[in-house]
Write an enzyme that holds these catalytic residues in place. Sequence first.
Site, PDB file in Angstrom:
ATOM      1  N   SER A  64       2.828  29.880   4.299  1.00 25.86           N
ATOM      2  CA  SER A  64       2.512  29.568   4.697  1.00 25.86           C
ATOM      3  C   SER A  64       1.459  30.894   4.495  1.00 25.86           C
ATOM      4  CB  SER A  64       3.551  31.232   5.805  1.00 25.86           C
ATOM      5  OG  SER A  64       3.993  30.111   6.757  1.00 25.86           O
ATOM      6  N   LYS A  67      -1.954  30.103   5.579  1.00 19.57           N
ATOM      7  CA  LYS A  67      -2.347  30.109   6.737  1.00 19.57           C
ATOM      8  C   LYS A  67      -3.659  30.898   7.060  1.00 19.57           C
ATOM      9  CE  LYS A  67       2.417  29.384   8.634  1.00 19.57           C
ATOM     10  NZ  LYS A  67       3.365  30.108   9.747  1.00 19.57           N
ATOM     11  N   TYR A 189      -1.177  19.934   7.142  1.00 25.93           N
ATOM     12  CA  TYR A 189      -0.547  21.518   7.427  1.00 25.93           C
ATOM     13  C   TYR A 189       0.543  21.891   6.594  1.00 25.93           C
ATOM     14  CZ  TYR A 189       2.471  25.460   8.182  1.00 25.93           C
ATOM     15  OH  TYR A 189       3.671  26.586   8.448  1.00 25.93           O
ATOM     16  N   TYR A 241       4.448  38.803  10.709  1.00 27.70           N
ATOM     17  CA  TYR A 241       5.641  38.151  11.927  1.00 27.70           C
ATOM     18  C   TYR A 241       6.489  38.969  12.857  1.00 27.70           C
ATOM     19  CZ  TYR A 241       5.639  34.557   8.683  1.00 27.70           C
ATOM     20  OH  TYR A 241       4.849  33.180   7.765  1.00 27.70           O
ATOM     21  N   VAL A 259       6.990  31.086   2.479  1.00 24.70           N
ATOM     22  CA  VAL A 259       8.552  31.021   2.655  1.00 24.70           C
ATOM     23  C   VAL A 259       8.633  30.481   0.816  1.00 24.70           C
ATOM     24  CG1 VAL A 259       9.200  30.506   4.238  1.00 24.70           C
ATOM     25  CG2 VAL A 259       8.614  28.770   3.381  1.00 24.70           C
TER      26      VAL A 259
HETATM   27  N1  GLN Z   1       5.587  25.100   5.287  1.00 28.10           N
HETATM   28  C1  GLN Z   1       6.637  26.185   6.210  1.00 28.10           C
HETATM   29  C2  GLN Z   1       6.726  25.852   7.455  1.00 28.10           C
HETATM   30  O1  GLN Z   1       5.546  25.586   8.659  1.00 28.10           O
HETATM   31  C3  GLN Z   1       6.208  28.238   5.853  1.00 28.10           C
HETATM   32  C4  GLN Z   1       6.674  28.712   6.401  1.00 28.10           C
HETATM   33  C5  GLN Z   1       6.291  30.150   6.477  1.00 28.10           C
HETATM   34  O2  GLN Z   1       5.972  30.289   5.021  1.00 28.10           O
HETATM   35  N2  GLN Z   1       6.790  31.178   6.446  1.00 28.10           N
HETATM   36  O3  GLN Z   1       8.308  26.449   8.344  1.00 28.10           O
END
Ligand code: GLN
Length: 425
Positions: A64, A67, A189, A241, A259
């Site tokens: 993420s 993003k 993505y 988050y 993650v």
């Molecule tokens: N690729 C992961 C997902 O879409 C990224 C989530 C994250 O890093 N919080 O679930």
Amino acid sequence: MAELVQRYLDEILAEHRDSTEGRLADYIPELATVDPSGFAVSLQLTDGFVYESGDTATEFTIQSISKPFTYALALERAGFDAVDARIGVEPTGEAFNEISVDHRTKAPKNAMINAGAIAAASLMPGSTPQARFECILDFYSACAGRTLEVDEDVYRSEKATGSRNRAIAYMLQSFGMLDGDPDEALDVYTRQCAIRVTSTDLARMASTLARGGRNPQSGQRVLSGAVVQRTLAVMMTCGMYDATGNWVSSVGMPAKSGVGGGLLTVLPGQLGIGVYSPRLDDTGNSVRGAKVCRSLSARLGLHFLSVSRESRSIIRATRDVAAGVRVYELHGDLLFTGAEQALRTVEEDSADIEVVILEVSGVDDSNDVARSMLAGMRESLRRAGKEGCLVDPDRTVLTAGSASDAVVYSTVEEALAAVLDRRGR
Ligand code: GLN
């Protein structure tokens, strides 16, 4: 001398090394196979200098943390209006993979949750998913200052198990928030999430944001200042988050977690930090990564709202160099508050002076607001039958593109001679 900072980083890692709290992400099966003990921190100053401690050569997937970068690239390429029509800027207080949109606009609430990130990936230029992905990979590489690559195993693992993200992509399409094939947007993505980085890559990407969009090493401008400002704002309010409020109060730097165990934080104008430790808490944030950021913020005084000193007077000295001709020596940062102070001081003195010479060779930085305020000062002096000029030998204040009718000299003597000549003295 640099050992001192190195020692701080080593000590902070040592302090948290033994913590085994949290768990590896396993909803992407491949992520559950990484070594849970990996631990690294890298810090890059905006002049390009890098400090590293721990396993800084270990690669992990960006997840993420991608993003904010894809969001920034969408803003840069598609423009604010097109992006804002599809992605909001409100925090959700929800988990990253929440199946949600703003109930009124039907747009994802922000670009830091999966819904917003999938929408951002769909806004990339390029006629094929491959071309859109290349655009993303080139951009991340320019931010990191090296050519990055995809971890194919992690990509395939997430693609094979990502039903929830597929649900989100189709939901966006049904609300008219996604053009084209939802599976294609999702593929872009998923690939961007599987790009491999080290903690030092993250620090370099972070300090590119900290420098307002210019890579500190290569000097290459990769984003405009306005896009960076928006991106950091969204990171600040939505980047962690449902743990964002806690983060802002305890760490106080815009941040983004992934993650894969990475964490990136930015102190605008000063530095970028990348941390790696793959055990996660319930909100999906790296446990030791967050601890390291808390310690760094507290020990190095990095909270962006700490008011360390009131801004100093911009006016270092004033002196009269002839009857009615006063020199104001300015120093430091000439931004809004500095220009305001100069304007007010000149106004208070105006009964005694005919000519104002602003000597700005000691000014480190300036901006358009300050420049237009100085232009306004010159204009009101002129209307009162007086005059104003600048002594700006390095053209720090009066950069190329500034009002061409400004009167600029290299030394006070030169300015004084010209002024006396003009006034027939
Ligand atoms: N690729 C992961 C997902 O879409 C990224 C989530 C994250 O890093 N919080 O679930």
